[in-house]
Scaffold this active site. Sequence first.
Site, short mmCIF file in Angstrom:
data_model
loop_
_atom_site.label_atom_id
_atom_site.label_comp_id
_atom_site.label_asym_id
_atom_site.label_seq_id
_atom_site.Cartn_x
_atom_site.Cartn_y
_atom_site.Cartn_z
N GLY A 92 50.79 12.57 28.82
CA GLY A 92 51.82 12.09 27.91
C GLY A 92 51.94 10.59 27.81
O GLY A 92 52.61 10.08 26.91
N ALA A 98 46.62 11.71 28.91
CA ALA A 98 47.03 11.19 30.23
C ALA A 98 48.43 11.65 30.62
O ALA A 98 49.28 10.85 31.00
CB ALA A 98 46.93 9.67 30.26
N TYR A 157 46.97 30.29 35.65
CA TYR A 157 48.07 29.75 34.85
C TYR A 157 49.24 30.73 34.81
O TYR A 157 49.08 31.93 34.65
CB TYR A 157 47.61 29.46 33.43
CG TYR A 157 46.65 28.31 33.27
CD1 TYR A 157 46.40 27.43 34.31
CD2 TYR A 157 45.99 28.10 32.06
CE1 TYR A 157 45.51 26.38 34.15
CE2 TYR A 157 45.11 27.04 31.89
CZ TYR A 157 44.86 26.19 32.94
OH TYR A 157 43.99 25.15 32.79
#
Length: 321
Positions: free
Chosen positions: A216, A214, A53
């Site tokens: 947003g 999902a 990340y």
Amino acid sequence: MNYRQLGRSALKVSELCLGTMNFGPRTPEPEAFAILGEAVDAGVNFIDTANQYGGHLGVGTTETLLGRWLAQDRTRRDRIVLATKVHEPMSDDVNDRGLSARHIQMACDASLKRLSVDHIDLYQMHHIDRTAPMEEIWQAMDRLIAQGKITYVGSSNFPGWKIAQANETAIARRRLGLVSEQSLYNLIERRAELEVIPACREYGLGLMVWSPLAGGLLAGASQDPDGRRQSGQARLAAGARSEQLSRFNGLCLGIGETPGTVALAWLLRQDGVTAAIIGPRNRQQLASALQASQVHLADDVLAKIEAIFPACGPAPEAYAW
């Protein structure tokens, strides 16, 4: 906040897990620190990250940010269950990726340094590595456990057959094996119900759910202040499911809850789900997500949700006949 056992382990984790993928590339450090503090104060004791990340800021950025937050107050480390991942490429080096024993050892040491900790509670394989024998993987994980660098091992994005293979190999070695799987699962994407969730139940794995909204789509317009769903791909996805989303939004309006809260609350009612991973980009999104733990969905509401977003059905019947 409610707490659940992580699979067949005795470890207790909050049913909402704070995902940190946005920290750094989307959420500036001061806001990320504020989110971390407010989440812990609200009872969240489960924090998930990954060594890759960092987005445009570079791999390792998010772990480093978490390390600075932990270093501010050393008591924080004892209050949280810290999870990170290994597998994804960390450089252009051909061996700086995957699940070879060499990479697992080196990646773990690098994560410990970035996180500024001496051990990781849950070390997860971010994806399957078809070139790495499970015997080699477990050899590396056993070494890390013996060294006190990790405590539990989990998987992420594993299909059902790989969960079975991994744990059967661990059983043969007289080891605990995987205690969790982190999988894509939400009202729109329910394929995990076919093979992954049954495998988790059979082998006693706790299920951590990523992308519970999902991307947003299930959040509703009021919970999309950053316009994440306004990208071309997101608009296409929303358009393809406009009728479903309209019915769902109407249902949520009727019970006085936001779509995002209802989508999270639905997940927390599903058999086998240990925690939903929330990934707030700001404090307002965190506050909204935290409400899901307090929402009770009546049976008639659950039935209406199932009618809008029907299940796949059991495997293999769902795809065989």
